[in-house]
Design a protein around this motif. Sequence first.
Motif, PDB file in Angstrom:
ATOM      1  N   GLN A 110       0.760  -1.250  -0.002  1.00 35.18           N
ATOM      2  CA  GLN A 110      -0.158  -0.001  -0.022  1.00 35.18           C
ATOM      3  C   GLN A 110       0.940   1.132  -0.137  1.00 35.18           C
ATOM      4  O   GLN A 110       0.543   2.359  -0.109  1.00 35.18           O
ATOM      5  N   ALA A 124      -1.437  -3.459  -4.703  1.00 39.74           N
ATOM      6  CA  ALA A 124      -1.849  -2.903  -3.546  1.00 39.74           C
ATOM      7  C   ALA A 124      -2.896  -3.909  -3.057  1.00 39.74           C
ATOM      8  O   ALA A 124      -3.911  -3.999  -3.595  1.00 39.74           O
ATOM      9  N   GLY A 125      -2.588  -4.380  -1.847  1.00 41.69           N
ATOM     10  CA  GLY A 125      -3.596  -5.443  -1.216  1.00 41.69           C
ATOM     11  C   GLY A 125      -4.433  -4.850   0.016  1.00 41.69           C
ATOM     12  O   GLY A 125      -3.631  -4.432   0.906  1.00 41.69           O
ATOM     13  N   VAL A 126      -5.630  -5.172   0.363  1.00 35.16           N
ATOM     14  CA  VAL A 126      -6.276  -4.849   1.524  1.00 35.16           C
ATOM     15  C   VAL A 126      -6.242  -6.208   2.235  1.00 35.16           C
ATOM     16  O   VAL A 126      -6.647  -6.061   3.344  1.00 35.16           O
ATOM     17  N   GLY A 127      -6.132  -7.249   1.759  1.00 36.06           N
ATOM     18  CA  GLY A 127      -6.248  -8.594   2.620  1.00 36.06           C
ATOM     19  C   GLY A 127      -5.559  -9.728   2.054  1.00 36.06           C
ATOM     20  O   GLY A 127      -5.225  -9.709   0.780  1.00 36.06           O
ATOM     21  N   PRO A 181      -7.605   0.388   4.412  1.00 35.10           N
ATOM     22  CA  PRO A 181      -7.142   1.966   4.816  1.00 35.10           C
ATOM     23  C   PRO A 181      -8.711   2.631   4.134  1.00 35.10           C
ATOM     24  O   PRO A 181      -9.637   2.274   3.667  1.00 35.10           O
ATOM     25  N   LEU A 208     -19.791  -4.858  -3.999  1.00 39.48           N
ATOM     26  CA  LEU A 208     -18.940  -3.595  -4.185  1.00 39.48           C
ATOM     27  C   LEU A 208     -19.683  -3.251  -5.645  1.00 39.48           C
ATOM     28  O   LEU A 208     -19.597  -4.164  -6.471  1.00 39.48           O
ATOM     29  N   CYS A 237      -8.762 -10.488  -7.102  1.00 38.67           N
ATOM     30  CA  CYS A 237      -8.220 -11.053  -6.058  1.00 38.67           C
ATOM     31  C   CYS A 237      -6.730 -11.376  -6.516  1.00 38.67           C
ATOM     32  O   CYS A 237      -6.410 -11.422  -7.701  1.00 38.67           O
ATOM     33  N   LEU A 238      -6.001 -11.275  -5.485  1.00 36.20           N
ATOM     34  CA  LEU A 238      -4.443 -11.206  -5.720  1.00 36.20           C
ATOM     35  C   LEU A 238      -4.065 -12.615  -6.236  1.00 36.20           C
ATOM     36  O   LEU A 238      -2.986 -12.743  -7.015  1.00 36.20           O
ATOM     37  N   TYR A 296     -17.383  -1.928   3.451  1.00 36.46           N
ATOM     38  CA  TYR A 296     -16.283  -2.432   3.003  1.00 36.46           C
ATOM     39  C   TYR A 296     -15.288  -3.251   3.840  1.00 36.46           C
ATOM     40  O   TYR A 296     -14.935  -4.448   3.387  1.00 36.46           O
ATOM     41  N   HIS A 352     -14.146 -11.996   2.264  1.00 34.61           N
ATOM     42  CA  HIS A 352     -13.442 -12.348   1.041  1.00 34.61           C
ATOM     43  C   HIS A 352     -12.314 -13.285   1.625  1.00 34.61           C
ATOM     44  O   HIS A 352     -12.056 -14.383   0.887  1.00 34.61           O
ATOM     45  N   HIS A 389     -11.414 -17.567   1.445  1.00 32.98           N
ATOM     46  CA  HIS A 389      -9.963 -18.061   1.079  1.00 32.98           C
ATOM     47  C   HIS A 389      -9.732 -19.410   1.916  1.00 32.98           C
ATOM     48  O   HIS A 389      -9.135 -20.443   1.402  1.00 32.98           O
TER      49      HIS A 389
END
Length: 184
Positions: free
Chosen positions: A45, A57-60, A78, A105, A111-112, A147, A154, A158
């Motif tokens: 990030q 850039a990942g959020v999770g 963030p 959303l 997804c990464l 969010y 999400h 996994h």
Amino acid sequence: MILMKDIIREGNPTLRATAKKVSFPLSQEDRDLGKKMMKYLEVSQDEKLAEKYHLRAGVGLAAPQIDVSKRVAAVLVPDNDGSIVFKDVLYNPRILRESVKRAALNEGEGCLSVDRNVAGLVIRTDRITLEYYDVNGERHEIKLENYPAIVVQHEIDHLNGTLFYDHIDKESPFKLPENTIIIE
Ligand SMILES: CC(C)(C)[C@H](NC(=O)Nc1cc(F)cc(F)c1)C(=O)N(CC(=O)NO)CC1CCCC1
Ligand SMILES: [Zn+2]
């Protein structure tokens, strides 16, 4: 340090496996696992560092995504002024309650571990009560909505071998079901 090459992609069976719970007190290995997953999110990030290390850039990030089939996920959400809405490493996370209200959303999800765009609304729960244990073995029970709740759902997916597009209605991917709100 985790790099994109360490993140497994669709086709790797670990992404479809059910991850195993961790036991407490955590082994040093399980502590380090959580730390390096959070490190990935922090570095990814940071625009300069993300560019330097070619990170998305990942959020999770969930442990199965780095080929470790354990119930551990790092979340770093963030908000648009750069402050942090939710940040923690979740050990043995579990959703205790789900609102009737659903949410998706507006722009769908990515997804990464998925190197392609899959269009469509990913229908999830709008508000959840989350139970998880932190690195010190402390139990947390918190409510999340919108969010942050989407991100946590999400990541927990996994741990159960579910990918975001499993939730997309094949016949009509953009159909908005009853009592479902769109999150911009
Ligand atoms: C797949 C990717 C597009 C990288 C997605 N990021 C994202 O949606 N936006 C984003 C990234 C930031 F760093 C800061 C920010 F506010 C917004 C993401 O990290 N994930 C995590 C993932 O793949 N975990 O396994 C996918 C998101 C889709 C909905 C929830 C998580
Ligand atoms: Zn993902």
